[in-house]
Design a protein around this motif. Structure first.
Motif, PDB file in Angstrom:
ATOM      1  N   LEU A  36       0.437  -1.236  -0.139  1.00  0.00           N
ATOM      2  CA  LEU A  36      -0.046   0.229   0.132  1.00  0.00           C
ATOM      3  C   LEU A  36       1.078   1.481  -0.091  1.00  0.00           C
ATOM      4  N   TRP A  37       1.664   1.452   1.117  1.00  0.00           N
ATOM      5  CA  TRP A  37       2.888   2.491   0.938  1.00  0.00           C
ATOM      6  C   TRP A  37       3.477   2.678  -0.813  1.00  0.00           C
ATOM      7  N   TYR A  38       3.856   1.352  -1.394  1.00  0.00           N
ATOM      8  CA  TYR A  38       4.236   1.798  -2.297  1.00  0.00           C
ATOM      9  C   TYR A  38       3.548   2.432  -3.419  1.00  0.00           C
ATOM     10  N   PHE A  79      -1.689 -10.839  -7.136  1.00  0.00           N
ATOM     11  CA  PHE A  79      -3.486 -10.624  -6.856  1.00  0.00           C
ATOM     12  C   PHE A  79      -2.910  -9.612  -6.237  1.00  0.00           C
ATOM     13  N   TRP A  80      -2.341  -9.920  -4.797  1.00  0.00           N
ATOM     14  CA  TRP A  80      -2.599  -8.591  -3.569  1.00  0.00           C
ATOM     15  C   TRP A  80      -2.262  -7.137  -4.065  1.00  0.00           C
ATOM     16  N   ILE A  81      -1.369  -7.694  -5.281  1.00  0.00           N
ATOM     17  CA  ILE A  81      -1.057  -5.628  -5.436  1.00  0.00           C
ATOM     18  C   ILE A  81      -2.774  -4.980  -6.702  1.00  0.00           C
ATOM     19  N   GLN A  82      -3.333  -5.875  -7.058  1.00  0.00           N
ATOM     20  CA  GLN A  82      -4.434  -5.738  -8.043  1.00  0.00           C
ATOM     21  C   GLN A  82      -5.525  -5.672  -6.775  1.00  0.00           C
ATOM     22  N   TYR A  87      -8.708  -1.280  -4.373  1.00  0.00           N
ATOM     23  CA  TYR A  87      -9.093  -0.792  -3.198  1.00  0.00           C
ATOM     24  C   TYR A  87      -9.091   0.581  -2.837  1.00  0.00           C
ATOM     25  N   VAL A  88      -7.906   0.802  -3.492  1.00  0.00           N
ATOM     26  CA  VAL A  88      -7.437   2.792  -3.413  1.00  0.00           C
ATOM     27  C   VAL A  88      -8.072   3.560  -4.813  1.00  0.00           C
ATOM     28  N   THR A  89      -8.501   2.594  -5.392  1.00  0.00           N
ATOM     29  CA  THR A  89      -9.332   3.436  -6.488  1.00  0.00           C
ATOM     30  C   THR A  89     -10.711   3.412  -6.276  1.00  0.00           C
ATOM     31  N   ILE A 101      -4.462   1.647   5.835  1.00  0.00           N
ATOM     32  CA  ILE A 101      -3.615  -0.028   6.217  1.00  0.00           C
ATOM     33  C   ILE A 101      -4.755  -0.374   6.754  1.00  0.00           C
ATOM     34  N   THR A 102      -4.708   0.392   8.136  1.00  0.00           N
ATOM     35  CA  THR A 102      -6.426  -0.321   9.360  1.00  0.00           C
ATOM     36  C   THR A 102      -7.563  -0.628   7.936  1.00  0.00           C
ATOM     37  N   GLN A 103      -7.879   0.232   7.488  1.00  0.00           N
ATOM     38  CA  GLN A 103      -9.413   0.330   6.818  1.00  0.00           C
ATOM     39  C   GLN A 103      -8.973  -0.782   5.850  1.00  0.00           C
ATOM     40  N   LEU A 104      -7.489  -1.264   5.460  1.00  0.00           N
ATOM     41  CA  LEU A 104      -7.611  -2.202   4.117  1.00  0.00           C
ATOM     42  C   LEU A 104      -7.892  -3.352   4.901  1.00  0.00           C
ATOM     43  N   MET A 105      -6.711  -3.616   6.208  1.00  0.00           N
ATOM     44  CA  MET A 105      -6.649  -4.809   6.510  1.00  0.00           C
ATOM     45  C   MET A 105      -7.856  -5.486   7.042  1.00  0.00           C
ATOM     46  N   GLU A 106      -9.064  -4.326   7.381  1.00  0.00           N
ATOM     47  CA  GLU A 106     -10.507  -4.659   8.207  1.00  0.00           C
ATOM     48  C   GLU A 106     -11.321  -5.326   6.735  1.00  0.00           C
ATOM     49  N   ARG A 107     -10.962  -4.545   6.078  1.00  0.00           N
ATOM     50  CA  ARG A 107     -11.211  -5.134   4.617  1.00  0.00           C
ATOM     51  C   ARG A 107     -11.174  -6.866   3.233  1.00  0.00           C
TER      52      ARG A 107
END
Length: 175
Positions: A36-38, A79-82, A87-89, A101-107
């Motif tokens: 996510l950072w990159y 896969f995870w990059i996709q 998600y970001v989009t 990152i918290t929201q990403l991990m929750e989902r």
């Protein structure tokens, strides 16, 4: 002043890049945080290249070897990059924060998520470990329209992984 969570994330990124992150801290959450950072700091082709090469460099540094059952896994990484790109989009994310990152991990924090898209045999195959392969259970994006740019190398060739060196196991969430 920078909050403690942001400092911890920056330490994670710095240790990952310096290949000094203790192996027991290279968790699924750490993988997704780094990705996510990159993906929020660089253009997509650069981010994908940095993630792939960074994981392989890290694995080499900590002695994780590429074998048929362990090591860097191209399909799982992409896969995870996709997933993160979608998600970001969808969320309109333009920057990296601890809340993102918290929201990403929750989902999307379930490390078994790839198995909703891939049969076990297909995902854990040697071919999937060293090349991008398409899911066989369901598509990642409608009509696969969003997967193509990520799944290609800058030269336009299909993605492949060097077959030597040290890499990590998807069972350990080390893509």
């Amino acid at each position: 002043m920078v909050d403690p969570e942001t400092k911890a994330i920056q330490r994670l990124i710095n240790a990952f890049e310096a290949t000094t992150l203790p192996r027991d801290q290279w968790t699924h959450t750490a993988h997704l945080t780094v990705a996510l950072w990159y993906l929020t700091k660089y253009a997509l082709p650069t981010a994908v290249q940095q993630i792939r090469e960074g994981i392989q460099r890290y694995n080499t540094a900590v002695g994780i070897r590429l074998t048929p059952n362990s090591g860097y896994h191209e399909t799982i990484t992409l896969f995870w990059i996709q997933v993160i790109c979608c998600y970001v989009t969808a969320q309109g994310i333009t920057g990296f924060t601890p809340d993102v990152i918290t929201q990403l991990m929750e989902r999307y924090g379930d490390p078994q998520l790839p198995f909703r898209y891939y049969s076990r045999d297909r995902l854990l195959s040697w071919d999937a470990r060293i090349n991008w392969i398409e899911p066989d259970l369901q598509a990642l994006a409608p009509n696969n329209t969003q997967t193509t740019p990520i799944m290609k190398q800058p030269s336009g060739q299909s993605s492949t992984v060097p077959q030597s060196g040290s890499h990590a196991s998807p069972e350990q969430h080390d893509r």
